[in-house]
Design an enzyme around this catalytic site. Structure first.
Site, PDB file in Angstrom:
ATOM      1  N   ARG A  45     -61.576  -0.421  93.128  1.00 24.36           N
ATOM      2  CA  ARG A  45     -62.887  -0.528  93.779  1.00 24.36           C
ATOM      3  C   ARG A  45     -63.325   0.753  94.452  1.00 24.36           C
ATOM      4  O   ARG A  45     -64.508   1.083  94.455  1.00 24.36           O
ATOM      5  CB  ARG A  45     -62.832  -1.653  94.804  1.00 24.36           C
ATOM      6  CG  ARG A  45     -62.698  -2.968  94.114  1.00 24.36           C
ATOM      7  CD  ARG A  45     -62.524  -4.107  95.066  1.00 24.36           C
ATOM      8  NE  ARG A  45     -62.514  -5.346  94.320  1.00 24.36           N
ATOM      9  CZ  ARG A  45     -62.290  -6.534  94.841  1.00 24.36           C
ATOM     10  NH1 ARG A  45     -62.046  -6.642  96.144  1.00 24.36           N
ATOM     11  NH2 ARG A  45     -62.310  -7.611  94.102  1.00 24.36           N
ATOM     12  N   GLY A  55     -63.255 -14.569  91.961  1.00 22.92           N
ATOM     13  CA  GLY A  55     -62.528 -14.030  90.810  1.00 22.92           C
ATOM     14  C   GLY A  55     -61.148 -14.576  90.538  1.00 22.92           C
ATOM     15  O   GLY A  55     -60.810 -14.917  89.408  1.00 22.92           O
ATOM     16  N   GLY A  56     -60.274 -14.657  91.559  1.00 19.00           N
ATOM     17  CA  GLY A  56     -58.941 -15.172  91.296  1.00 19.00           C
ATOM     18  C   GLY A  56     -57.879 -14.616  92.222  1.00 19.00           C
ATOM     19  O   GLY A  56     -58.176 -13.843  93.140  1.00 19.00           O
ATOM     20  N   ASP A 106     -63.350 -11.201 115.079  1.00 23.13           N
ATOM     21  CA  ASP A 106     -62.970 -11.828 116.363  1.00 23.13           C
ATOM     22  C   ASP A 106     -61.471 -11.660 116.664  1.00 23.13           C
ATOM     23  O   ASP A 106     -61.091 -11.242 117.752  1.00 23.13           O
ATOM     24  CB  ASP A 106     -63.275 -13.337 116.366  1.00 23.13           C
ATOM     25  CG  ASP A 106     -64.741 -13.662 116.088  1.00 23.13           C
ATOM     26  OD1 ASP A 106     -65.478 -12.748 115.682  1.00 23.13           O
ATOM     27  OD2 ASP A 106     -65.132 -14.830 116.271  1.00 23.13           O
ATOM     28  N   ALA A 112     -55.358 -18.592 104.862  1.00 21.03           N
ATOM     29  CA  ALA A 112     -54.159 -18.184 105.604  1.00 21.03           C
ATOM     30  C   ALA A 112     -53.785 -19.226 106.650  1.00 21.03           C
ATOM     31  O   ALA A 112     -52.622 -19.620 106.774  1.00 21.03           O
ATOM     32  CB  ALA A 112     -54.385 -16.823 106.252  1.00 21.03           C
ATOM     33  N   PHE A 156     -58.326  -7.479  86.111  1.00 20.79           N
ATOM     34  CA  PHE A 156     -58.983  -7.108  87.366  1.00 20.79           C
ATOM     35  C   PHE A 156     -58.723  -5.631  87.622  1.00 20.79           C
ATOM     36  O   PHE A 156     -57.743  -5.066  87.119  1.00 20.79           O
ATOM     37  CB  PHE A 156     -58.423  -7.968  88.516  1.00 20.79           C
ATOM     38  CG  PHE A 156     -59.459  -8.845  89.181  1.00 20.79           C
ATOM     39  CD1 PHE A 156     -60.177  -9.777  88.442  1.00 20.79           C
ATOM     40  CD2 PHE A 156     -59.720  -8.752  90.553  1.00 20.79           C
ATOM     41  CE1 PHE A 156     -61.124 -10.595  89.048  1.00 20.79           C
ATOM     42  CE2 PHE A 156     -60.670  -9.563  91.167  1.00 20.79           C
ATOM     43  CZ  PHE A 156     -61.368 -10.483  90.419  1.00 20.79           C
TER      44      PHE A 156
HETATM   45  C1  LIG Z   1     -67.600 -13.192  98.483  1.00 19.39           C
HETATM   46  C2  LIG Z   1     -66.129 -12.925  98.491  1.00 19.39           C
HETATM   47  C3  LIG Z   1     -65.371 -13.071  97.347  1.00 19.39           C
HETATM   48  C4  LIG Z   1     -64.005 -12.809  97.363  1.00 19.39           C
HETATM   49  N1  LIG Z   1     -63.286 -12.968  96.215  1.00 19.39           N
HETATM   50  C5  LIG Z   1     -61.952 -12.775  96.236  1.00 19.39           C
HETATM   51  C6  LIG Z   1     -61.164 -13.006  95.074  1.00 19.39           C
HETATM   52  O1  LIG Z   1     -61.658 -13.416  94.018  1.00 19.39           O
HETATM   53  N2  LIG Z   1     -59.833 -12.777  95.143  1.00 19.39           N
HETATM   54  C7  LIG Z   1     -59.228 -12.344  96.298  1.00 19.39           C
HETATM   55  O2  LIG Z   1     -58.014 -12.172  96.312  1.00 19.39           O
HETATM   56  N3  LIG Z   1     -59.962 -12.131  97.417  1.00 19.39           N
HETATM   57  C8  LIG Z   1     -61.290 -12.347  97.416  1.00 19.39           C
HETATM   58  N4  LIG Z   1     -62.021 -12.132  98.559  1.00 19.39           N
HETATM   59  C9  LIG Z   1     -61.312 -11.837  99.807  1.00 19.39           C
HETATM   60  C10 LIG Z   1     -60.672 -13.109 100.342  1.00 19.39           C
HETATM   61  O3  LIG Z   1     -61.463 -14.211 100.011  1.00 19.39           O
HETATM   62  C11 LIG Z   1     -60.489 -13.088 101.846  1.00 19.39           C
HETATM   63  O4  LIG Z   1     -59.860 -11.912 102.248  1.00 19.39           O
HETATM   64  C12 LIG Z   1     -59.643 -14.281 102.309  1.00 19.39           C
HETATM   65  O5  LIG Z   1     -60.181 -15.479 101.809  1.00 19.39           O
HETATM   66  C13 LIG Z   1     -59.541 -14.335 103.805  1.00 19.39           C
HETATM   67  O6  LIG Z   1     -58.938 -15.549 104.182  1.00 19.39           O
HETATM   68  P1  LIG Z   1     -58.485 -15.800 105.682  1.00 19.39           P
HETATM   69  O7  LIG Z   1     -57.806 -17.115 105.703  1.00 19.39           O
HETATM   70  O8  LIG Z   1     -57.755 -14.620 106.170  1.00 19.39           O
HETATM   71  O9  LIG Z   1     -59.853 -15.866 106.509  1.00 19.39           O
HETATM   72  P2  LIG Z   1     -61.197 -16.714 106.306  1.00 19.39           P
HETATM   73  O10 LIG Z   1     -61.212 -17.528 105.093  1.00 19.39           O
HETATM   74  O11 LIG Z   1     -62.302 -15.759 106.538  1.00 19.39           O
HETATM   75  O12 LIG Z   1     -61.132 -17.741 107.525  1.00 19.39           O
HETATM   76  C14 LIG Z   1     -61.243 -17.326 108.875  1.00 19.39           C
HETATM   77  C15 LIG Z   1     -61.138 -18.529 109.783  1.00 19.39           C
HETATM   78  O13 LIG Z   1     -61.077 -18.092 111.134  1.00 19.39           O
HETATM   79  C16 LIG Z   1     -61.942 -18.869 111.936  1.00 19.39           C
HETATM   80  N5  LIG Z   1     -62.359 -18.043 113.084  1.00 19.39           N
HETATM   81  C17 LIG Z   1     -62.769 -16.755 113.088  1.00 19.39           C
HETATM   82  N6  LIG Z   1     -63.065 -16.357 114.345  1.00 19.39           N
HETATM   83  C18 LIG Z   1     -62.839 -17.419 115.154  1.00 19.39           C
HETATM   84  C19 LIG Z   1     -62.975 -17.656 116.565  1.00 19.39           C
HETATM   85  N7  LIG Z   1     -63.421 -16.708 117.413  1.00 19.39           N
HETATM   86  N8  LIG Z   1     -62.666 -18.888 117.043  1.00 19.39           N
HETATM   87  C20 LIG Z   1     -62.234 -19.888 116.205  1.00 19.39           C
HETATM   88  N9  LIG Z   1     -62.099 -19.703 114.872  1.00 19.39           N
HETATM   89  C21 LIG Z   1     -62.385 -18.493 114.357  1.00 19.39           C
HETATM   90  C22 LIG Z   1     -63.076 -19.246 111.005  1.00 19.39           C
HETATM   91  O14 LIG Z   1     -63.729 -20.408 111.466  1.00 19.39           O
HETATM   92  C23 LIG Z   1     -62.332 -19.473 109.689  1.00 19.39           C
HETATM   93  O15 LIG Z   1     -61.835 -20.800 109.634  1.00 19.39           O
HETATM   94  C24 LIG Z   1     -63.385 -12.386  98.559  1.00 19.39           C
HETATM   95  C25 LIG Z   1     -64.141 -12.235  99.711  1.00 19.39           C
HETATM   96  C26 LIG Z   1     -65.501 -12.474  99.673  1.00 19.39           C
HETATM   97  C27 LIG Z   1     -66.276 -12.233 100.934  1.00 19.39           C
END
Ligand SMILES: Cc1cc2nc3c(=O)[nH]c(=O)nc-3n(C[C@H](O)[C@H](O)[C@H](O)COP(=O)(O)OP(=O)(O)OC[C@H]3O[C@@H](n4cnc5c(N)ncnc54)[C@H](O)[C@@H]3O)c2cc1C
Length: 570
Positions: A278, A52-53, A213, A17, A118
């Site tokens: 799920r 997964g995707g 956080d 994101a 899925f």
């Molecule tokens: C094992 C696993 C498999 C998954 N597989 C899938 C899938 O196949 N398909 C799907 O659609 N979804 C999947 N998901 C869900 C999906 O991956 C996540 O919801 C998504 O990647 C979240 O992305 P994000 O950018 O919101 O946060 P994240 O990728 O979690 O990134 C968070 C960022 O915030 C930063 N951050 C956090 N707190 C602080 C702080 N206090 N100070 C500074 N930086 C901070 C971290 O350093 C990191 O860079 C999966 C999740 C898991 C756990």
């Protein structure tokens, strides 16, 4: 006086994101000065572990309405349908954009991007890059972000608070983990992309950095959290470690089997079997356990996920990472032997309440990705919608934030020094220079884990939730007496663990209070004392606002456009 670091736009989080948002903001105006703060190097964000995707309508047997309906039905009719419609419409172009940025999607023999089945999706819609989709997507985004000199990074900086001046978010305070120095970083807009908070629970697929956080930062600053009661259990995690065995393994044809050798889903969801959503699958497995039809092992009860009939060739081609994980962490080869699995905390549907463009109720603050609740997922997210959510709403919020910045005047610096000084004092007094104190972070965290698992898991009751609310309040009070051992400045993980627990206690209270208030069963929220869904009483979102006594709840209407609520049937 400490230096005040200044940027136009500050993005907290370097996962899918955050990176997608940064690129979108640069594209609005290349002269904007953008910074990304991340507590870990961006490629270590949890996105990297997604297997997964990512869902999007790209194939001929699919259409936008069907993806909308699947998502709305999957959400148990709690998703805001205008949000779902934008999501589904923008998803295909985001996937193709990622292709142009170098994401190596898997291909069918005709050259088209491969899709797999899925849970809860009516057709094969989950586009993938082998079973390492998150890794490849994050790489493509990271490399693209590196091309833009106007995106600066603060890697291994930890945000401790939001700076709020006259009702407007004007930046953050962040610890440089290498030196232990706390800096104010000011910006005309702040976009939170900090991911979820699975670590609030003891048994989770989530990386140890996922500690809610951003949710707590926004909540403390006065913004609302939304739909916090909905916590997703993934049906298939490895007992003991919680490592995820991706839904792709069922999408490719894996079977769930109990101790009696039955494909027990026949009893619960015969129309979809392993490809059910799920929440329903997790409840089915828990029921098998309660009724004595599960295996008993070193780490408690489990069922089998059997891939052996798929054959080595398919497993190596489509699920190589699953094989690698199971060989390494369980010591068995899934080509020949079924995998032990059980439900595991995986994802938070709730988060910082935003509109479609990521804007929160606090001026100058936006949020996107798993930390946010734009209300795409409602009461239950469909697998593979989340990666796409990060792309679609990362892009929309990045754009909106850039426009926000262009409209705003630079932030006055005078009060910033003072706000940052107050935060520095808070951290010193509470942790680094504290005299006395007898509570340990590890024991408070364990007590939080115990109460969350016991009282706020797959099945819930009013009595259990009340107990969890009381326990969390006590833990919140005891946290004032916490003591950390490491008083050093360099990479003080004792300190960050304390700060993270502090964040999790806030989010956990929002989860349990909202769950107690929602006296019905919907999606991932299953109340044994209120087993039915009640649209008359509960077809609304719950917003949590911070007060000194704990969260104050408010209701918000669900936006319904084209799909009136109906019984959720598969
Ligand atoms: C094992 C696993 C498999 C998954 N597989 C899938 C899938 O196949 N398909 C799907 O659609 N979804 C999947 N998901 C869900 C999906 O991956 C996540 O919801 C998504 O990647 C979240 O992305 P994000 O950018 O919101 O946060 P994240 O990728 O979690 O990134 C968070 C960022 O915030 C930063 N951050 C956090 N707190 C602080 C702080 N206090 N100070 C500074 N930086 C901070 C971290 O350093 C990191 O860079 C999966 C999740 C898991 C756990």
């Amino acid at each position: 006086m400490t230096e005040v670091l200044t940027h136009d736009l500050l993005i907290v989080g370097g996962g899918a994101a955050g990176l997608r948002a940064a690129i979108a903001a640069v594209e609005v105006d290349g002269s904007l000065d953008i910074a990304i703060v991340s507590k870990v190097f961006p490629m270590r964000s949890h996105t990297v572990s997604a297997e997964g995707g990512a869902a999007a309508v790209l194939r001929e047997d699919d259409n936008l309405d069907l993806h909308c309906f699947d998502t709305v039905r999957g959400s148990d009719f709690l998703a805001d349908q205008d949000v779902v419609e934008i999501f589904v419409k923008n998803a295909p172009e985001e996937i193709i954009q990622l292709e142009h940025w170098g994401c190596p999607w898997s291909r069918d023999s005709n050259g088209k991007i491969s899709a797999r089945a899925f849970g809860g999706m009516s057709v094969k819609r989950t586009l993938y890059a082998s079973d390492k989709t998150g890794f490849h997507m994050l790489h493509a985004l990271f490399q693209t972000s590196l091309k833009h000199a106007s995106i600066q990074r603060y890697d291994e900086w930890f945000v401790t608070s939001l700076l709020v001046e006259e009702g407007r978010c004007v930046g953050v305070t962040a610890l440089n983990l290498t030196t232990g120095e706390l800096y104010p970083i000011v910006a005309r807009a702040v976009l939170l992309c900090t991911g979820g908070g699975g670590q609030i629970f003891p048994f989770t697929t989530n990386a140890s950095i996922k500690t809610s956080d951003g949710m707590a930062l926004a909540y403390r600053a006065g913004a609302a959290l939304k739909d916090m009661e909905f916590v997703q259990y993934h049906p298939t995690g490895l007992p003991g470690t919680g490592i995820l065995i991706t839904e792709a393994s069922r999408g490719e044809g894996g079977h769930l089997v109990n101790k009696e050798g039955e494909r027990f889903l026949e009893r619960y969801i015969p129309g979809k079997m392993e490809l059910g959503p799920r929440d329903i699958l997790s409840r089915s497995i828990m029921t098998e356990m309660e009724e004595g039809r599960a295996f008993e092992g070193l780490y408690g009860q489990y069922v089998h996920l059997d891939l052996s009939h798929l054959g080595e060739k398919l497993i190596d081609e489509k699920l190589p990472f699953v094989r690698e994980l199971v060989v390494k962490f369980v010591g068995i080869d899934p080509v020949h032997v079924p995998i032990p699995v059980r439900p595991v905390v995986h994802y938070m549907m709730g988060g910082v309440s935003t509109d479609i463009n990521g804007k929160t109720s606090l001026s100058g603050l936006l949020a996107a990705g798993e930390v946010a609740c734009v209300t795409l997922n409602g009461a239950n997210r469909l697998g593979s919608n989340s990666l796409t959510e990060c792309l679609v709403f990362g892009a929309l919020s990045g754009k909106a934030a850039a426009h926000d910045v262009l409209e705003r005047k630079p932030v006055p610096q005078n009060p910033i020094q003072q706000l940052a000084e107050e935060e520095r004092k808070r951290i010193s007094k509470k942790f680094l220079e504290k005299e006395g104190g007898k509570e340990r972070v590890s024991s408070l965290r364990e007590e939080m884990h115990l109460t969350m698992e016991k009282n706020c898991g797959v099945f819930r009751t009013g009595q259990g939730l009340q107990e969890a609310c009381t326990t969390l309040r006590e833990l919140r009070e005891r946290f004032d007496d916490v003591v950390i051992e490491d008083r050093g400045r360099v990479f003080n993980t004792d300190l960050t663990a304390a700060l993270e627990l502090d964040f999790m206690l806030d989010a956990a209270e929002c989860i349990t209070h909202s769950a107690l208030a929602r006296e019905e069963s919907r999606g991932a929220h299953s109340r044994l004392d209120f087993p039915q869904r009640s649209d008359e009483k509960f077809l609304h979102h719950l917003l949590s606002y911070a007060t000194p006594q704990g969260p104050r709840l408010e209701q918000q209407a669900v936006t319904i456009t084209r799909w009136p609520p109906q019984e959720r049937k598969y």
